[in-house]
Design an enzyme around this catalytic site. Structure first.
Site, PDB file in Angstrom:
ATOM      1  N   ASP A  11     -16.496  93.211  80.658  1.00 38.92           N
ATOM      2  CA  ASP A  11     -15.116  93.071  80.095  1.00 38.92           C
ATOM      3  C   ASP A  11     -14.184  93.095  81.276  1.00 38.92           C
ATOM      4  O   ASP A  11     -13.929  94.148  81.902  1.00 38.92           O
ATOM      5  CB  ASP A  11     -14.981  94.136  79.211  1.00 38.92           C
ATOM      6  CG  ASP A  11     -13.773  94.330  78.543  1.00 38.92           C
ATOM      7  OD1 ASP A  11     -12.707  93.264  78.966  1.00 38.92           O
ATOM      8  OD2 ASP A  11     -13.434  94.882  77.540  1.00 38.92           O
ATOM      9  N   HIS A  18      -8.631  93.938  72.497  1.00 39.47           N
ATOM     10  CA  HIS A  18      -9.890  93.856  73.025  1.00 39.47           C
ATOM     11  C   HIS A  18     -10.688  92.646  72.215  1.00 39.47           C
ATOM     12  O   HIS A  18     -11.613  93.071  71.670  1.00 39.47           O
ATOM     13  CB  HIS A  18     -10.751  95.136  72.986  1.00 39.47           C
ATOM     14  CG  HIS A  18     -10.060  96.461  73.669  1.00 39.47           C
ATOM     15  ND1 HIS A  18     -10.506  96.525  74.958  1.00 39.47           N
ATOM     16  CD2 HIS A  18      -9.077  97.134  73.310  1.00 39.47           C
ATOM     17  CE1 HIS A  18      -9.752  97.678  75.568  1.00 39.47           C
ATOM     18  NE2 HIS A  18      -9.065  97.918  74.541  1.00 39.47           N
ATOM     19  N   ASP A  51     -14.796  90.397  73.771  1.00 36.41           N
ATOM     20  CA  ASP A  51     -13.998  90.521  74.964  1.00 36.41           C
ATOM     21  C   ASP A  51     -14.949  90.521  76.359  1.00 36.41           C
ATOM     22  O   ASP A  51     -14.397  90.696  77.415  1.00 36.41           O
ATOM     23  CB  ASP A  51     -12.990  91.602  75.119  1.00 36.41           C
ATOM     24  CG  ASP A  51     -14.010  92.959  74.961  1.00 36.41           C
ATOM     25  OD1 ASP A  51     -15.148  92.952  74.717  1.00 36.41           O
ATOM     26  OD2 ASP A  51     -13.062  94.144  74.460  1.00 36.41           O
ATOM     27  N   TYR A  89      -5.083  92.160  78.470  1.00 38.32           N
ATOM     28  CA  TYR A  89      -5.407  93.676  78.216  1.00 38.32           C
ATOM     29  C   TYR A  89      -6.616  94.180  78.823  1.00 38.32           C
ATOM     30  O   TYR A  89      -7.580  93.433  78.789  1.00 38.32           O
ATOM     31  CB  TYR A  89      -5.303  93.663  76.788  1.00 38.32           C
ATOM     32  CG  TYR A  89      -5.028  95.240  76.266  1.00 38.32           C
ATOM     33  CD1 TYR A  89      -3.885  95.839  76.431  1.00 38.32           C
ATOM     34  CD2 TYR A  89      -6.178  96.026  75.904  1.00 38.32           C
ATOM     35  CE1 TYR A  89      -3.892  97.247  76.186  1.00 38.32           C
ATOM     36  CE2 TYR A  89      -5.953  97.196  75.627  1.00 38.32           C
ATOM     37  CZ  TYR A  89      -4.811  97.933  75.845  1.00 38.32           C
ATOM     38  OH  TYR A  89      -4.766  99.182  75.486  1.00 38.32           O
ATOM     39  N   GLY A 102     -24.775  97.125  96.941  1.00 35.88           N
ATOM     40  CA  GLY A 102     -26.100  96.638  96.751  1.00 35.88           C
ATOM     41  C   GLY A 102     -26.634  96.257  95.430  1.00 35.88           C
ATOM     42  O   GLY A 102     -27.466  95.513  95.447  1.00 35.88           O
ATOM     43  N   ASN A 103     -26.270  97.022  94.276  1.00 38.16           N
ATOM     44  CA  ASN A 103     -26.644  96.659  93.088  1.00 38.16           C
ATOM     45  C   ASN A 103     -25.667  96.988  92.127  1.00 38.16           C
ATOM     46  O   ASN A 103     -25.014  97.996  92.212  1.00 38.16           O
ATOM     47  CB  ASN A 103     -27.758  97.853  92.659  1.00 38.16           C
ATOM     48  CG  ASN A 103     -28.671  97.232  91.688  1.00 38.16           C
ATOM     49  OD1 ASN A 103     -28.018  96.959  90.596  1.00 38.16           O
ATOM     50  ND2 ASN A 103     -29.872  97.580  91.780  1.00 38.16           N
ATOM     51  N   ASP A 130     -21.184  92.906  71.230  1.00 34.27           N
ATOM     52  CA  ASP A 130     -19.737  93.388  71.616  1.00 34.27           C
ATOM     53  C   ASP A 130     -19.342  94.505  70.500  1.00 34.27           C
ATOM     54  O   ASP A 130     -19.664  94.433  69.585  1.00 34.27           O
ATOM     55  CB  ASP A 130     -18.648  92.222  71.547  1.00 34.27           C
ATOM     56  CG  ASP A 130     -17.506  92.941  72.211  1.00 34.27           C
ATOM     57  OD1 ASP A 130     -17.623  94.083  73.143  1.00 34.27           O
ATOM     58  OD2 ASP A 130     -16.263  92.402  71.929  1.00 34.27           O
ATOM     59  N   TYR A 230     -13.987 107.944  78.322  1.00 35.15           N
ATOM     60  CA  TYR A 230     -13.876 106.716  77.472  1.00 35.15           C
ATOM     61  C   TYR A 230     -13.741 105.485  78.471  1.00 35.15           C
ATOM     62  O   TYR A 230     -12.531 105.515  78.870  1.00 35.15           O
ATOM     63  CB  TYR A 230     -13.190 106.816  76.313  1.00 35.15           C
ATOM     64  CG  TYR A 230     -13.071 105.324  75.589  1.00 35.15           C
ATOM     65  CD1 TYR A 230     -14.108 105.037  74.583  1.00 35.15           C
ATOM     66  CD2 TYR A 230     -12.031 104.575  75.927  1.00 35.15           C
ATOM     67  CE1 TYR A 230     -13.974 103.572  74.128  1.00 35.15           C
ATOM     68  CE2 TYR A 230     -12.019 103.352  75.099  1.00 35.15           C
ATOM     69  CZ  TYR A 230     -12.961 102.946  74.462  1.00 35.15           C
ATOM     70  OH  TYR A 230     -12.984 101.703  73.744  1.00 35.15           O
ATOM     71  N   LYS A 233     -16.920 100.470  75.135  1.00 37.77           N
ATOM     72  CA  LYS A 233     -18.392 100.448  74.613  1.00 37.77           C
ATOM     73  C   LYS A 233     -19.251  99.729  75.786  1.00 37.77           C
ATOM     74  O   LYS A 233     -18.705  98.851  76.244  1.00 37.77           O
ATOM     75  CB  LYS A 233     -18.585  99.899  73.368  1.00 37.77           C
ATOM     76  CG  LYS A 233     -18.671 101.293  72.136  1.00 37.77           C
ATOM     77  CD  LYS A 233     -20.018 101.883  72.380  1.00 37.77           C
ATOM     78  CE  LYS A 233     -20.288 103.175  71.310  1.00 37.77           C
ATOM     79  NZ  LYS A 233     -19.954 104.457  71.797  1.00 37.77           N
ATOM     80  N   ASP A 234     -20.442  99.963  75.563  1.00 33.18           N
ATOM     81  CA  ASP A 234     -21.356  99.157  76.752  1.00 33.18           C
ATOM     82  C   ASP A 234     -21.566  97.698  76.593  1.00 33.18           C
ATOM     83  O   ASP A 234     -21.905  96.896  77.296  1.00 33.18           O
ATOM     84  CB  ASP A 234     -22.719  99.856  76.646  1.00 33.18           C
ATOM     85  CG  ASP A 234     -22.505 101.281  76.665  1.00 33.18           C
ATOM     86  OD1 ASP A 234     -21.789 101.819  77.340  1.00 33.18           O
ATOM     87  OD2 ASP A 234     -23.119 101.958  75.642  1.00 33.18           O
ATOM     88  N   GLN A 243     -42.181  82.440  71.781  1.00 32.35           N
ATOM     89  CA  GLN A 243     -43.091  81.293  71.376  1.00 32.35           C
ATOM     90  C   GLN A 243     -44.453  81.695  72.228  1.00 32.35           C
ATOM     91  O   GLN A 243     -44.334  82.511  73.213  1.00 32.35           O
ATOM     92  CB  GLN A 243     -42.756  80.064  71.785  1.00 32.35           C
ATOM     93  CG  GLN A 243     -41.498  79.614  71.178  1.00 32.35           C
ATOM     94  CD  GLN A 243     -41.676  79.625  69.483  1.00 32.35           C
ATOM     95  OE1 GLN A 243     -40.477  80.009  68.787  1.00 32.35           O
ATOM     96  NE2 GLN A 243     -42.840  79.210  68.993  1.00 32.35           N
TER      97      GLN A 243
HETATM   98  C1  F6R Z   1     -14.066  99.342  71.035  1.00 23.59           C
HETATM   99  C2  F6R Z   1     -12.480  98.681  71.615  1.00 23.59           C
HETATM  100  C3  F6R Z   1     -11.394  98.962  71.115  1.00 23.59           C
HETATM  101  C4  F6R Z   1     -10.455  99.877  71.541  1.00 23.59           C
HETATM  102  C5  F6R Z   1      -9.175  99.899  70.671  1.00 23.59           C
HETATM  103  C6  F6R Z   1      -8.027 100.759  71.482  1.00 23.59           C
HETATM  104  O1  F6R Z   1     -14.926  99.398  72.150  1.00 23.59           O
HETATM  105  O2  F6R Z   1     -12.643  98.328  72.728  1.00 23.59           O
HETATM  106  O3  F6R Z   1     -11.806  99.278  69.448  1.00 23.59           O
HETATM  107  O4  F6R Z   1     -11.010 101.013  71.605  1.00 23.59           O
HETATM  108  O5  F6R Z   1      -8.329  98.861  70.390  1.00 23.59           O
HETATM  109  O6  F6R Z   1      -7.995 100.380  72.582  1.00 23.59           O
HETATM  110  P1  F6R Z   1      -7.169 101.093  73.824  1.00 23.59           P
HETATM  111  O7  F6R Z   1      -7.356 102.607  73.909  1.00 23.59           O
HETATM  112  O8  F6R Z   1      -7.302 100.429  74.879  1.00 23.59           O
HETATM  113  O9  F6R Z   1      -5.532 100.819  73.088  1.00 23.59           O
HETATM  114 MG    MG Z   2     -16.507  94.320  74.838  1.00 29.24          MG
HETATM  115 MG    MG Z   3     -13.932  95.759  75.866  1.00 31.73          MG
END
Ligand code: F6R
Ligand code: MG
Ligand code: MG
Length: 366
Positions: A11, A18, A51, A89, A102-103, A130, A230, A233-234, A243
């Protein structure tokens, strides 16, 4: 021919919150890869899910190749410049380290890779999710590879009768990789006992036991374990070969009909149903619901066909309708109980300060 599939995603900025990267950002990523990767890769496909932008490429350099990872890192840096110029954003939000060493693993972007001897017909699916974490794939891939209720090939196809080996990683253990190999069908209770805990134990890869061939690779990055706070998310990616000796495409897709509850959604701090969406899906309701997209390909001498959108079919409209109802159901209870993640998984620190302050205000009755 031996070919490697690599998918690297990050992202690096989006429009209106987001939600979705801009066209200019996607164009920059496409052009950068096209320009810089001429002698490095055989083919590539750029897409976004919510995103996140993913670079899927084919090459003959094997997994964890420094040049491929550096290419992705440089591409994400170049994209970040465009994101900053446009005022997107969260520009560069997943690039958590200053310099490449390297990685790309452990630097923020998610990575899934498989190297294999190409079959004469080589189909695979590239999944991207996502607003959720790698545990979102545990249930569907367990069911798709180990449960004949979903994967009829386990009882119908002699090629699959040996079952599959699941390599599971403990993502809480961050000093080095802590992994375990468990074999289905004999050890399915052990597999289930671990996969029950989606935030700690996640599937990293899956292998056909008959041939030892790798069927699946899943990104297992936990961003908060890298940054210690924070950072979003991953949003995991996965590559699944299908197949023949592996489950059929439809067997892998079938469990996504459940719309199981996963961690993520608003502020990465809630539970919500995983909705299978069309390619290049955007994000909406309560910064969600958590979404997954699937692009199926065939690869021949490393050359990719165009993608087939696995969730673009009237059947999945019905499923999306059902899952929307499920999303509304859990949202009705706001912050209460299982609607929000447990304290340890909340992605925002604000509540920690709040609870510390309140702790001091408590009084003890005699
Ligand atoms: C979840 C995510 C969104 C943001 C939320 C607040 O992974 O990306 O839900 O956590 O929109 O975002 P900020 O803290 O950037 O205002
Ligand atoms: Mg995302
Ligand atoms: Mg994101």
């Amino acid at each position: 021919m031996k070919v490697t599939l690599s998918v690297l995603k990050a992202d690096i900025g989006s429009i209106g919150g987001h939600i979705v990267p801009s066209k200019a950002l996607l164009d920059e990523v496409k052009n950068f890869v096209k320009e810089k990767a001429k002698d490095l890769i055989i083919d590539f496909y750029i897409s976004h899910t919510g995103d996140d932008i993913a670079i899927l490429c084919t090459h003959d350099r094997g997994v964890e190749d420094e040049k491929i990872h550096k290419l992705a890192w440089d591409t994400f840096l170049a994209g970040t410049e465009v994101a900053k110029k446009q005022g997107l954003y969260g520009a560069g939000q997943d690039l958590l380290k200053d310099s490449f060493s390297g990685n790309i693993k452990g630097m923020g972007p998610a990575v899934a890779e498989i190297e294999f001897d190409e079959r004469p017909n080589e189909p695979f699916i590239f999944f991207a999710a996502d607003k959720t974490d790698p545990g979102c794939y545990s249930l569907p891939f367990y069911l798709g590879f180990a449960d004949p209720m979903y994967c009829s090939g386990l009882i119908l196809s002699p090629k699959m009768s040996d079952g599959f080996t699941f390599r599971i990683i403990d993502v809480e253990h961050t000093e080095n990789d802590k992994i375990i190999d468990l074999h289905s069908p004999e050890e399915i209770y052990d597999i289930a006992a671990l996969l029950r805990d989606c935030e700690r134990y996640v599937i990293e890869s899956i292998y056909a036991r008959g041939s030892g061939n790798q069927a699946a690779s899943i990104s297992t990055t936990r961003l908060h374990n890298i940054a210690g706070k924070y950072t979003g998310k991953d949003d995991p990616v996965a590559l699944i070969r299908v197949q023949g000796e592996f489950p059929a495409t439809g067997e892998i897709l079938a469990p996504f009909q459940i719309g199981h509850l996963v961690a993520g959604f608003m502020r990465g701090s809630h539970n919500g149903p995983l909705m299978p969406c069309k390619l290049n899906a955007t994000i909406s309701y309560f910064d969600g619901p958590p979404v997954v997209t699937g692009a199926a390909f065939c690869v021949n001498n490393g050359k990719l066909t165009e993608p087939a959108d696995v969730f673009d079919h009237p059947f999945w409209d019905y499923v999306r309708f059902q899952i929307s109802k499920k999303a509304v159901d859990i949202r009705q209870q706001g912050f209460s109980g299982p609607a929000m993640l447990p304290y340890s998984e909340l992605e925002y620190g604000g509540i920690v300060d709040k609870l510390e302050k309140l702790e001091k205000k408590f009084t003890y009755r005699d």
